[in-house]
Motif scaffolding. Structure first.
Motif, mmCIF file in Angstrom:
data_model
loop_
_atom_site.group_PDB
_atom_site.id
_atom_site.type_symbol
_atom_site.label_atom_id
_atom_site.label_comp_id
_atom_site.label_asym_id
_atom_site.label_seq_id
_atom_site.Cartn_x
_atom_site.Cartn_y
_atom_site.Cartn_z
ATOM 1 N N GLN A 199 2.470 6.428 -6.981
ATOM 2 C CA GLN A 199 1.199 7.077 -7.723
ATOM 3 C C GLN A 199 0.359 5.976 -8.477
ATOM 4 O O GLN A 199 0.073 6.477 -9.632
ATOM 5 N N PHE A 239 2.715 1.682 -3.357
ATOM 6 C CA PHE A 239 1.599 2.217 -4.369
ATOM 7 C C PHE A 239 1.493 3.601 -4.390
ATOM 8 O O PHE A 239 1.330 4.356 -5.385
ATOM 9 N N GLU A 240 1.333 3.842 -3.046
ATOM 10 C CA GLU A 240 1.087 5.409 -2.868
ATOM 11 C C GLU A 240 2.047 6.311 -3.469
ATOM 12 O O GLU A 240 2.022 7.356 -3.994
ATOM 13 N N SER A 241 3.479 5.864 -3.044
ATOM 14 C CA SER A 241 4.580 6.594 -3.291
ATOM 15 C C SER A 241 4.776 6.561 -4.945
ATOM 16 O O SER A 241 5.345 7.822 -5.329
ATOM 17 N N GLU A 251 -2.452 3.453 -9.007
ATOM 18 C CA GLU A 251 -3.697 3.015 -8.470
ATOM 19 C C GLU A 251 -3.698 1.478 -8.380
ATOM 20 O O GLU A 251 -3.319 0.571 -9.162
ATOM 21 N N GLN A 258 0.583 -1.151 0.042
ATOM 22 C CA GLN A 258 0.013 -0.073 -0.147
ATOM 23 C C GLN A 258 0.943 1.070 0.058
ATOM 24 O O GLN A 258 0.620 2.245 -0.666
ATOM 25 N N LYS A 259 1.935 1.308 0.781
ATOM 26 C CA LYS A 259 2.777 2.267 0.990
ATOM 27 C C LYS A 259 3.602 2.653 -0.557
ATOM 28 O O LYS A 259 3.735 3.917 -0.994
#
Length: 244
Positions: free
Chosen positions: A167, A163-165, A169, A160-161
């Protein structure tokens, strides 16, 4: 019905792109032979596995942690009688592992060639940074990938971290790997897609019980990398082909 769009395909490295567990098993066999004057093969393997798992929180995954676990196991099982020369032999085994030639799995490079430019390609692997970067360099696959991420552990918060870093989806990402525990289940929990490509042998710590797998009835799998692209095209549209 319109197929979901995939913008990013992530690959595990060890035993997905190239052979790796075989190197560990070969070294482990030599280590067992060294200690067989003291204990049975079964007991040595059992104790080494226990020590490895106990040490994961201290040393992490990879060859260096494995080496320290071999040394610790040797000292304990020989009650301190192992010699400095024998410890040096264990260290030499580790150096041989670190320099081992990379053997790509069948169909891997052809798959990467076909996917390159049609979506973002990345590697998500765990272990020692220097070792993993060295294997990628020796594999001569680095030009196919847009990103190469080495993490200390593969669990849902890590994905999750990441994918967020980056960007990315989750619903637009597909993860491909050989380990149910590290590459498939935590990725599905993170909301992304996953494809299991099993390897002929898997470290016991990476195995998942049938009871746990029962919670994931929709897990997809293909036997080898040579079947991956067909599976993808049956289910998804790659972002680079949307307007082509």
């Amino acid at each position: 019905m319109q197929k979901p769009i995939i913008t990013t395909i992530a690959f595990d490295a060890d035993d997905t792109l190239w052979r790796n567990e075989d190197v560990f098993l070969s070294t482990q066999q030599t280590f067992v032979q060294m200690l067989e004057p003291y204990h049975s093969r079964e007991y040595i393997l059992e104790r080494l596995n226990e020590v490895q798992i106990e040490n994961l929180s201290n040393f992490g995954y990879g060859i260096k942690g494995f080496t320290l676990s071999m040394i610790e196991t040797a000292i304990v099982l020989t009650e301190g009688r192992i010699t400095g020369y024998e410890i040096h032999e264990i260290i030499q085994l580790a150096k041989q592992m670190l320099a081992a030639p990379i053997e790509l799995l069948p169909g891997v490079e052809e798959l990467l060639k076909s996917l390159k430019g049609k979506c973002q390609l990345m590697v998500i692997t765990k272990g020692d940074l220097l070792d993993q970067e060295g294997k990628l360099a020796r594999s001569e696959l680095s030009d196919y990938f847009d990103w190469y991420e080495v993490v200390s552990n593969k669990n849902t918060p890590t994905y999750q971290k990441l994918f967020e870093s980056l960007q990315v989806e989750p619903r637009e990402l597909l993860m491909i790997g050989n380990s149910m525990r590290s590459d498939i289940l935590p990725v599905l929990k993170a909301g992304a897609h996953a494809l299991h490509v099993p390897y002929h042998t898997t470290w016991s710590h990476e195995q998942v019980s049938d009871a746990e797998l029962a919670n994931y009835p929709e897990i997809s799998a293909v036997p080898t990398a040579e079947h991956v692209e067909h599976w993808i095209r049956e289910r998804f549209t790659l972002i680079g082909e949307v307007n082509s």
